[in-house]
Design a protein around this motif. Structure first.
Motif, PDB file in Angstrom:
ATOM      1  N   TYR A   4       0.717  -1.165   0.114  1.00 31.47           N
ATOM      2  CA  TYR A   4      -0.140  -0.489   0.129  1.00 31.47           C
ATOM      3  C   TYR A   4       0.953   1.259  -0.169  1.00 31.47           C
ATOM      4  O   TYR A   4       1.958   1.547   0.481  1.00 31.47           O
ATOM      5  CB  TYR A   4      -0.893   0.187   1.536  1.00 31.47           C
ATOM      6  CG  TYR A   4      -2.191   1.590   1.307  1.00 31.47           C
ATOM      7  CD1 TYR A   4      -2.793   1.693   1.013  1.00 31.47           C
ATOM      8  CD2 TYR A   4      -0.984   2.365   2.070  1.00 31.47           C
ATOM      9  CE1 TYR A   4      -3.484   2.618   1.062  1.00 31.47           C
ATOM     10  CE2 TYR A   4      -2.451   3.642   1.940  1.00 31.47           C
ATOM     11  CZ  TYR A   4      -3.075   3.829   1.869  1.00 31.47           C
ATOM     12  OH  TYR A   4      -3.791   4.772   1.943  1.00 31.47           O
ATOM     13  N   LEU A  53      -5.294  -0.152   3.774  1.00 25.50           N
ATOM     14  CA  LEU A  53      -4.039   0.176   4.366  1.00 25.50           C
ATOM     15  C   LEU A  53      -4.468  -1.093   5.331  1.00 25.50           C
ATOM     16  O   LEU A  53      -3.174  -1.725   5.143  1.00 25.50           O
ATOM     17  CB  LEU A  53      -3.881   1.915   5.264  1.00 25.50           C
ATOM     18  CG  LEU A  53      -3.155   1.989   5.980  1.00 25.50           C
ATOM     19  CD1 LEU A  53      -1.324   1.727   5.397  1.00 25.50           C
ATOM     20  CD2 LEU A  53      -3.279   2.882   7.280  1.00 25.50           C
ATOM     21  N   GLU A  54      -4.718  -1.111   5.595  1.00 21.89           N
ATOM     22  CA  GLU A  54      -5.191  -2.652   6.896  1.00 21.89           C
ATOM     23  C   GLU A  54      -5.321  -3.125   6.247  1.00 21.89           C
ATOM     24  O   GLU A  54      -4.681  -4.428   7.152  1.00 21.89           O
ATOM     25  CB  GLU A  54      -6.646  -2.268   7.669  1.00 21.89           C
ATOM     26  CG  GLU A  54      -7.093  -0.908   8.458  1.00 21.89           C
ATOM     27  CD  GLU A  54      -7.865   0.399   8.013  1.00 21.89           C
ATOM     28  OE1 GLU A  54      -6.889   1.004   8.794  1.00 21.89           O
ATOM     29  OE2 GLU A  54      -7.563   0.036   6.792  1.00 21.89           O
ATOM     30  N   VAL A  59       3.609  -1.179   4.309  1.00 21.64           N
ATOM     31  CA  VAL A  59       3.575  -0.105   3.150  1.00 21.64           C
ATOM     32  C   VAL A  59       4.574   0.758   2.575  1.00 21.64           C
ATOM     33  O   VAL A  59       5.826   1.060   3.257  1.00 21.64           O
ATOM     34  CB  VAL A  59       3.153   1.050   4.387  1.00 21.64           C
ATOM     35  CG1 VAL A  59       2.144   2.340   3.986  1.00 21.64           C
ATOM     36  CG2 VAL A  59       1.311   0.839   4.603  1.00 21.64           C
ATOM     37  N   GLU A  83       0.865   6.680  12.184  1.00 17.20           N
ATOM     38  CA  GLU A  83      -0.989   5.671  12.051  1.00 17.20           C
ATOM     39  C   GLU A  83      -0.269   3.860  12.064  1.00 17.20           C
ATOM     40  O   GLU A  83      -0.872   4.134  11.893  1.00 17.20           O
ATOM     41  CB  GLU A  83      -1.434   6.521  10.906  1.00 17.20           C
ATOM     42  CG  GLU A  83      -2.565   5.608  10.168  1.00 17.20           C
ATOM     43  CD  GLU A  83      -3.307   6.793   9.542  1.00 17.20           C
ATOM     44  OE1 GLU A  83      -4.090   5.707   8.742  1.00 17.20           O
ATOM     45  OE2 GLU A  83      -3.169   7.432   8.797  1.00 17.20           O
ATOM     46  N   CYS A  84       0.825   4.163  10.668  1.00 12.13           N
ATOM     47  CA  CYS A  84       1.065   2.479  10.362  1.00 12.13           C
ATOM     48  C   CYS A  84       1.336   2.040  11.342  1.00 12.13           C
ATOM     49  O   CYS A  84       0.835   0.721  11.755  1.00 12.13           O
ATOM     50  CB  CYS A  84       2.267   2.806   9.776  1.00 12.13           C
ATOM     51  SG  CYS A  84       1.204   3.184   7.939  1.00 12.13           S
ATOM     52  N   ILE A  89       1.879  -2.432  10.893  1.00  8.94           N
ATOM     53  CA  ILE A  89       3.012  -2.389   9.835  1.00  8.94           C
ATOM     54  C   ILE A  89       3.691  -2.282   9.213  1.00  8.94           C
ATOM     55  O   ILE A  89       4.086  -0.319   9.811  1.00  8.94           O
ATOM     56  CB  ILE A  89       1.869  -1.372   8.495  1.00  8.94           C
ATOM     57  CG1 ILE A  89       0.706  -2.064   9.610  1.00  8.94           C
ATOM     58  CG2 ILE A  89       2.172  -2.324   7.750  1.00  8.94           C
ATOM     59  CD1 ILE A  89      -0.767  -1.792   7.937  1.00  8.94           C
ATOM     60  N   LYS A  90       5.008  -2.197   9.474  1.00 12.03           N
ATOM     61  CA  LYS A  90       6.344  -1.707   8.472  1.00 12.03           C
ATOM     62  C   LYS A  90       5.620  -1.193   7.623  1.00 12.03           C
ATOM     63  O   LYS A  90       5.315  -0.967   6.551  1.00 12.03           O
ATOM     64  CB  LYS A  90       7.339  -2.705   8.260  1.00 12.03           C
ATOM     65  CG  LYS A  90       7.439  -3.777   9.199  1.00 12.03           C
ATOM     66  CD  LYS A  90       8.388  -4.513   8.849  1.00 12.03           C
ATOM     67  CE  LYS A  90       9.074  -5.533   9.714  1.00 12.03           C
ATOM     68  NZ  LYS A  90      10.167  -7.331   9.628  1.00 12.03           N
ATOM     69  N   VAL A  91       6.558  -0.281   7.278  1.00 10.80           N
ATOM     70  CA  VAL A  91       6.963   1.040   6.532  1.00 10.80           C
ATOM     71  C   VAL A  91       8.279   1.049   5.268  1.00 10.80           C
ATOM     72  O   VAL A  91       9.090   1.528   6.256  1.00 10.80           O
ATOM     73  CB  VAL A  91       6.135   2.737   6.643  1.00 10.80           C
ATOM     74  CG1 VAL A  91       6.737   3.758   5.114  1.00 10.80           C
ATOM     75  CG2 VAL A  91       5.252   3.109   7.643  1.00 10.80           C
ATOM     76  N   ASN A 108       9.221   1.188  12.868  1.00 13.58           N
ATOM     77  CA  ASN A 108       8.287   0.701  12.068  1.00 13.58           C
ATOM     78  C   ASN A 108       8.655   0.866  10.861  1.00 13.58           C
ATOM     79  O   ASN A 108       7.760   0.685  10.107  1.00 13.58           O
ATOM     80  CB  ASN A 108       7.068   0.624  12.477  1.00 13.58           C
ATOM     81  CG  ASN A 108       6.486   1.143  12.112  1.00 13.58           C
ATOM     82  OD1 ASN A 108       7.222   2.857  12.867  1.00 13.58           O
ATOM     83  ND2 ASN A 108       5.483   1.926  11.344  1.00 13.58           N
TER      84      ASN A 108
END
Length: 351
Positions: A4, A53-54, A59, A83-84, A89-91, A108
């Protein structure tokens, strides 16, 4: 693996600062997958994107961190990373350019970058290759390397900028000092660099090799970057001379440029050649998977005056078959892990 990216972050006016993997996918509506493969070596079947996103496994931060700093939108990037983090969630972000900018640490956030100093990397920073078009296809209409037969004396190639003029070296060091000063006093977020004239360093390494009696040299030395050519660079005769020089050499001198990395390193790998890597505290991609000291002649900066001997020792350790195999291996390594598609497939498989 679902990917995403926040589409609202994209800026067409700053497309040059777009995350590398997104360039083939953020295109006009008429852009076909066939065109994508030809232009970028990537297919829409290689990666799966989601609009939610979820649902994402990983990401991508749409623009480079440099963009958010430049446009005074760093708070936007930070808020999105947080937010991630709340969603576990990893960015993956990109720190672009020769120098890179300072990026806050987030557990993250994975930061990819071509430049920087390995000893100063945080635990979430990793080296990104310089992505180049396939030179064999582009300049030689070939899919296979030009195998170099083993000779007792290795032929070392180099075509590019090097300058041993002391005045030029002083100017380069002064420019670096002034950039560092801006960072120190808070007027720039560009990261500080070693006070070093890279064109002088390159010239000194070439001179050492030219004086060596244990190797042969094949050098084309230019005073300016790309011989001063600024237009139609890809079709200019100097570009063809560059790749012919690679083709006609066994080993290739790879010394950092303005940033602490070498594009020539990847050009040599793509041509199936063996880089002579002068390590100035550089980071190489996927060094947790690739034993780079088996693929290249590894020369520490403090040992640069022994570069000829290092090449001879490496070359003498190879049989005729080993030498050919290494050329083929380096080309394969570039194809499978150092191209745009190959690199990102590799790192996403590790997540």
């Amino acid at each position: 693996m679902k990917l995403y990216y926040p589409k609202s972050h994209y800026s067409k006016a700053h497309r040059g600062l777009l995350f590398p993997l997104l360039k083939p996918f953020i295109k006009g509506s008429g852009f076909t997958d066939e065109q994508r493969l030809v232009s970028y070596g990537v297919s829409e079947e290689d990666f799966e994107f989601t609009e939610v996103l979820e649902e994402a496994d990983v990401v991508i931060l749409t623009m480079t961190w440099n963009y958010y700093v430049k446009t005074k939108q760093e708070a936007l990037a930070i808020a999105f990373v947080k937010e991630c983090a709340a969603l576990k969630i990893k960015v993956i972000g990109f720190n672009a350019g020769d120098f890179g900018v300072r990026i806050p640490y987030f557990k993250n956030l994975i930061v990819l970058r071509p430049s920087g100093y390995k000893s100063k990397f945080t635990e979430n920073e990793y080296a990104l290759p310089a992505f180049i078009a396939d030179p064999l296809k582009k300049y030689f209409a070939s899919d296979t390397i030009f195998e170099r037969p083993y000779q007792s004396r290795a032929v070392i190639g180099f075509c590019g900028q090097a300058n041993d003029a002391r005045l030029n070296a002083v100017k380069e060091v002064l420019n670096t000092f002034l950039r560092n000063l801006k960072n120190t006093i808070g007027r720039s977020k560009n990261q500080s660099q070693q006070l070093l004239s890279t064109s002088f360093l390159r010239a000194s390494v070439l001179k050492t090799l030219q004086k060596s009696e244990v190797v042969a040299t094949n050098f084309i030395v230019r005073k300016k970057y790309r011989a001063g050519v600024t237009q139609n660079k890809e079709t200019h005769k100097t570009t063809f001379e560059f790749y012919e020089n690679l083709k006609d050499s066994d080993y290739v001198v790879c010394v950092r440029g303005a940033g602490n990395f070498s594009v020539r390193f990847y050009e040599a790998m793509a041509m199936g050649r063996i880089p002579i890597f002068i390590n100035t505290d550089c980071a190489l991609p996927l060094d947790n998977q690739i034993d780079w000291k088996k693929q290249v002649v590894w020369v520490e900066y403090k040992e640069r005056d022994q570069v000829g001997l290092k090449v001879k020792q490496f070359h003498d350790s190879l049989s005729k078959e080993d030498f050919i195999d290494l050329q083929i291996e380096n080309r394969k390594l570039w194809e499978e892990r150092l191209t745009l598609s190959g690199f990102f497939k590799t790192i996403f498989n590790d997540q």
